[in-house]
Design an enzyme around this catalytic site. Structure first.
Site, PDB file in Angstrom:
ATOM      1  N   ARG A 189     -14.402 203.585  45.373  1.00  0.00           N
ATOM      2  CA  ARG A 189     -14.041 202.521  44.442  1.00  0.00           C
ATOM      3  C   ARG A 189     -15.250 202.005  43.681  1.00  0.00           C
ATOM      4  O   ARG A 189     -15.117 201.097  42.874  1.00  0.00           O
ATOM      5  CB  ARG A 189     -13.479 201.357  45.262  1.00  0.00           C
ATOM      6  CG  ARG A 189     -12.061 200.996  44.928  1.00  0.00           C
ATOM      7  CD  ARG A 189     -11.701 199.944  45.946  1.00  0.00           C
ATOM      8  NE  ARG A 189     -10.554 199.213  45.592  1.00  0.00           N
ATOM      9  CZ  ARG A 189      -9.352 199.423  46.127  1.00  0.00           C
ATOM     10  NH1 ARG A 189      -9.151 200.399  46.968  1.00  0.00           N
ATOM     11  NH2 ARG A 189      -8.353 198.647  45.800  1.00  0.00           N
ATOM     12  N   ARG A 205       2.143 190.786  50.313  1.00  0.00           N
ATOM     13  CA  ARG A 205       0.742 190.831  50.729  1.00  0.00           C
ATOM     14  C   ARG A 205       0.015 189.594  50.216  1.00  0.00           C
ATOM     15  O   ARG A 205       0.304 189.110  49.125  1.00  0.00           O
ATOM     16  CB  ARG A 205       0.074 192.085  50.140  1.00  0.00           C
ATOM     17  CG  ARG A 205      -0.012 193.217  51.121  1.00  0.00           C
ATOM     18  CD  ARG A 205      -0.452 194.530  50.531  1.00  0.00           C
ATOM     19  NE  ARG A 205      -1.650 194.518  49.712  1.00  0.00           N
ATOM     20  CZ  ARG A 205      -2.189 195.608  49.180  1.00  0.00           C
ATOM     21  NH1 ARG A 205      -1.631 196.792  49.411  1.00  0.00           N
ATOM     22  NH2 ARG A 205      -3.260 195.547  48.424  1.00  0.00           N
TER      23      ARG A 205
HETATM   24  P1  AP5 Z   1      -5.724 198.538  48.557  1.00  0.00           P
HETATM   25  O1  AP5 Z   1      -4.787 198.304  49.644  1.00  0.00           O
HETATM   26  O2  AP5 Z   1      -6.328 199.889  48.378  1.00  0.00           O
HETATM   27  O3  AP5 Z   1      -5.034 198.034  47.217  1.00  0.00           O
HETATM   28  P2  AP5 Z   1      -5.112 198.556  45.710  1.00  0.00           P
HETATM   29  O4  AP5 Z   1      -6.006 199.672  45.361  1.00  0.00           O
HETATM   30  O5  AP5 Z   1      -5.382 197.299  45.007  1.00  0.00           O
HETATM   31  O6  AP5 Z   1      -3.822 199.241  45.512  1.00  0.00           O
HETATM   32  P3  AP5 Z   1      -2.408 198.763  45.888  1.00  0.00           P
HETATM   33  O7  AP5 Z   1      -2.089 199.109  47.293  1.00  0.00           O
HETATM   34  O8  AP5 Z   1      -2.257 197.311  45.521  1.00  0.00           O
HETATM   35  O9  AP5 Z   1      -1.536 199.584  44.834  1.00  0.00           O
HETATM   36  P4  AP5 Z   1      -1.115 201.108  44.778  1.00  0.00           P
HETATM   37  O10 AP5 Z   1      -1.770 201.761  43.603  1.00  0.00           O
HETATM   38  O11 AP5 Z   1      -1.295 201.792  46.099  1.00  0.00           O
HETATM   39  O12 AP5 Z   1       0.413 200.943  44.409  1.00  0.00           O
HETATM   40  P5  AP5 Z   1       1.703 201.000  45.368  1.00  0.00           P
HETATM   41  O13 AP5 Z   1       2.049 202.420  45.643  1.00  0.00           O
HETATM   42  O14 AP5 Z   1       1.493 200.096  46.536  1.00  0.00           O
HETATM   43  O15 AP5 Z   1      -6.961 197.519  48.660  1.00  0.00           O
HETATM   44  C1  AP5 Z   1      -6.780 196.159  48.970  1.00  0.00           C
HETATM   45  C2  AP5 Z   1      -8.154 195.484  49.106  1.00  0.00           C
HETATM   46  O16 AP5 Z   1      -8.908 196.096  50.175  1.00  0.00           O
HETATM   47  C3  AP5 Z   1      -9.073 195.571  47.885  1.00  0.00           C
HETATM   48  O17 AP5 Z   1      -8.803 194.566  46.940  1.00  0.00           O
HETATM   49  C4  AP5 Z   1     -10.446 195.418  48.539  1.00  0.00           C
HETATM   50  O18 AP5 Z   1     -10.716 194.082  48.865  1.00  0.00           O
HETATM   51  C5  AP5 Z   1     -10.293 196.181  49.847  1.00  0.00           C
HETATM   52  N1  AP5 Z   1     -10.661 197.608  49.705  1.00  0.00           N
HETATM   53  C6  AP5 Z   1      -9.839 198.679  49.868  1.00  0.00           C
HETATM   54  N2  AP5 Z   1     -10.498 199.832  49.655  1.00  0.00           N
HETATM   55  C7  AP5 Z   1     -11.784 199.471  49.350  1.00  0.00           C
HETATM   56  C8  AP5 Z   1     -12.949 200.208  48.995  1.00  0.00           C
HETATM   57  N3  AP5 Z   1     -12.928 201.551  48.912  1.00  0.00           N
HETATM   58  N4  AP5 Z   1     -14.073 199.531  48.743  1.00  0.00           N
HETATM   59  C9  AP5 Z   1     -14.142 198.179  48.837  1.00  0.00           C
HETATM   60  N5  AP5 Z   1     -13.066 197.414  49.155  1.00  0.00           N
HETATM   61  C10 AP5 Z   1     -11.896 198.057  49.397  1.00  0.00           C
HETATM   62  O19 AP5 Z   1       2.826 200.401  44.381  1.00  0.00           O
HETATM   63  C11 AP5 Z   1       2.827 199.041  43.983  1.00  0.00           C
HETATM   64  C12 AP5 Z   1       4.279 198.542  43.800  1.00  0.00           C
HETATM   65  O20 AP5 Z   1       4.899 199.272  42.733  1.00  0.00           O
HETATM   66  C13 AP5 Z   1       5.196 198.769  45.026  1.00  0.00           C
HETATM   67  O21 AP5 Z   1       6.128 197.715  45.084  1.00  0.00           O
HETATM   68  C14 AP5 Z   1       5.933 200.098  44.723  1.00  0.00           C
HETATM   69  O22 AP5 Z   1       7.214 200.144  45.336  1.00  0.00           O
HETATM   70  C15 AP5 Z   1       6.039 200.010  43.193  1.00  0.00           C
HETATM   71  N6  AP5 Z   1       5.941 201.316  42.551  1.00  0.00           N
HETATM   72  C16 AP5 Z   1       5.114 202.357  42.896  1.00  0.00           C
HETATM   73  N7  AP5 Z   1       5.255 203.388  42.042  1.00  0.00           N
HETATM   74  C17 AP5 Z   1       6.202 202.979  41.113  1.00  0.00           C
HETATM   75  C18 AP5 Z   1       6.769 203.591  39.947  1.00  0.00           C
HETATM   76  N8  AP5 Z   1       6.402 204.834  39.561  1.00  0.00           N
HETATM   77  N9  AP5 Z   1       7.679 202.890  39.239  1.00  0.00           N
HETATM   78  C19 AP5 Z   1       8.047 201.626  39.620  1.00  0.00           C
HETATM   79  N10 AP5 Z   1       7.560 200.997  40.702  1.00  0.00           N
HETATM   80  C20 AP5 Z   1       6.625 201.661  41.441  1.00  0.00           C
END
Ligand code: AP5
Length: 212
Positions: A88, A160
């Site tokens: 990241r 969350r």
């Molecule tokens: P993390 O848990 O990795 O969160 P993120 O990257 O912010 O990603 P999300 O999980 O929020 O989203 P996603 O892209 O996976 O989408 P999702 O499939 O869930 O990180 C959280 C925190 O941890 C960070 O802020 C940081 O503090 C820390 N952290 C983690 N890794 C780190 C690193 N490497 N370095 C430093 N800190 C770190 O989908 C989202 C929603 O949309 C769901 O409701 C889903 O059902 C819906 N959805 C999914 N696809 C579709 C579609 N095609 N159409 C419609 N709806 C959809």
């Protein structure tokens, strides 16, 4: 097969990583999930990570690099894995390159999930996650059959802590300043592929399958 799923929060990386995991039988390594497990277990690492995550800030590079180093050495990672939410930052990507040099592995692809910020806010603010099995739902696009109850295991689904509007805005800012530079990093290495993440989940999955 070693893939990196790169993209802003809410672009669907976790959703698609789970699909690839069940289809290809290779594990999804999500640093976000690892950190949330540490929080649930009440470890020292979890306590430190929670305050940063709740504000939408990144956890220090050395912490997540350590988690990934340990995890990729486990036997289930031998045939490959999907990195979801890691690296990241540029220092994380450089640490991953060094680790792979030492272990003789290579990244096959870094897939960028492209989507506008305005759509991302709607996706994240409506996301609900099962406290037990981690299944994901969305209050509008993929609601649970019974309100607040997971369709798969019957446990509670919750929002969350970092899916509150102000925290989402901060996470998007952090993405653009600290993570987006990785697009150029992997493009320069000839590893980058882009997909349109605003399509339906099945269409995104089909785009990914074409890359495989
Ligand atoms: P993390 O848990 O990795 O969160 P993120 O990257 O912010 O990603 P999300 O999980 O929020 O989203 P996603 O892209 O996976 O989408 P999702 O499939 O869930 O990180 C959280 C925190 O941890 C960070 O802020 C940081 O503090 C820390 N952290 C983690 N890794 C780190 C690193 N490497 N370095 C430093 N800190 C770190 O989908 C989202 C929603 O949309 C769901 O409701 C889903 O059902 C819906 N959805 C999914 N696809 C579709 C579609 N095609 N159409 C419609 N709806 C959809």
């Amino acid at each position: 097969m070693i893939w990196i799923l790169l993209g802003p929060p809410g672009s669907g990386k976790g959703t698609q990583a789970k699909r690839i995991q069940s289809e290809k039988g290779i594990p999804q390594l999500s640093t976000g999930d690892m950190l949330r497990s540490a929080i649930q277990a009440g470890t020292e690492l979890g306590r430190k990570a929670k305050s940063l995550m709740d504000q939408g800030s990144l956890v220090p590079d050395e912490v997540v690099v350590g988690l990934i180093k340990e995890r990729t050495l486990l036997p289930d990672c031998k045939p490959g894995f999907i990195l979801d939410g890691f690296p990241r930052t540029i220092p994380q990507a450089e640490a991953l390159d060094r680790l792979f040099q030492e272990t003789g592995r290579t990244i096959d692809r870094a897939v960028l999930f492209q989507m506008d910020d305005s759509e991302l806010v709607a996706r994240l603010s409506g996301r609900r996650t099962c406290v037990k099995c981690g299944s994901m739902f969305h209050i509008y696009s993929q609601p649970t059959q019974k309100e607040g109850i997971c369709d798969k295991c019957g446990a509670q689904v919750v929002q969350r802590d970092d899916d509150q509007i102000e925290v989402i805005q901060k996470r998007l800012k952090v993405y653009h300043s600290q993570t987006e530079p990785l697009v150029g990093y992997y493009e320069a290495k000839g590893k980058l592929a882009r997909i349109n993440a605003s399509q339906t989940p099945s269409k995104v999955e089909a785009s990914l399958k074409q890359l495989i």
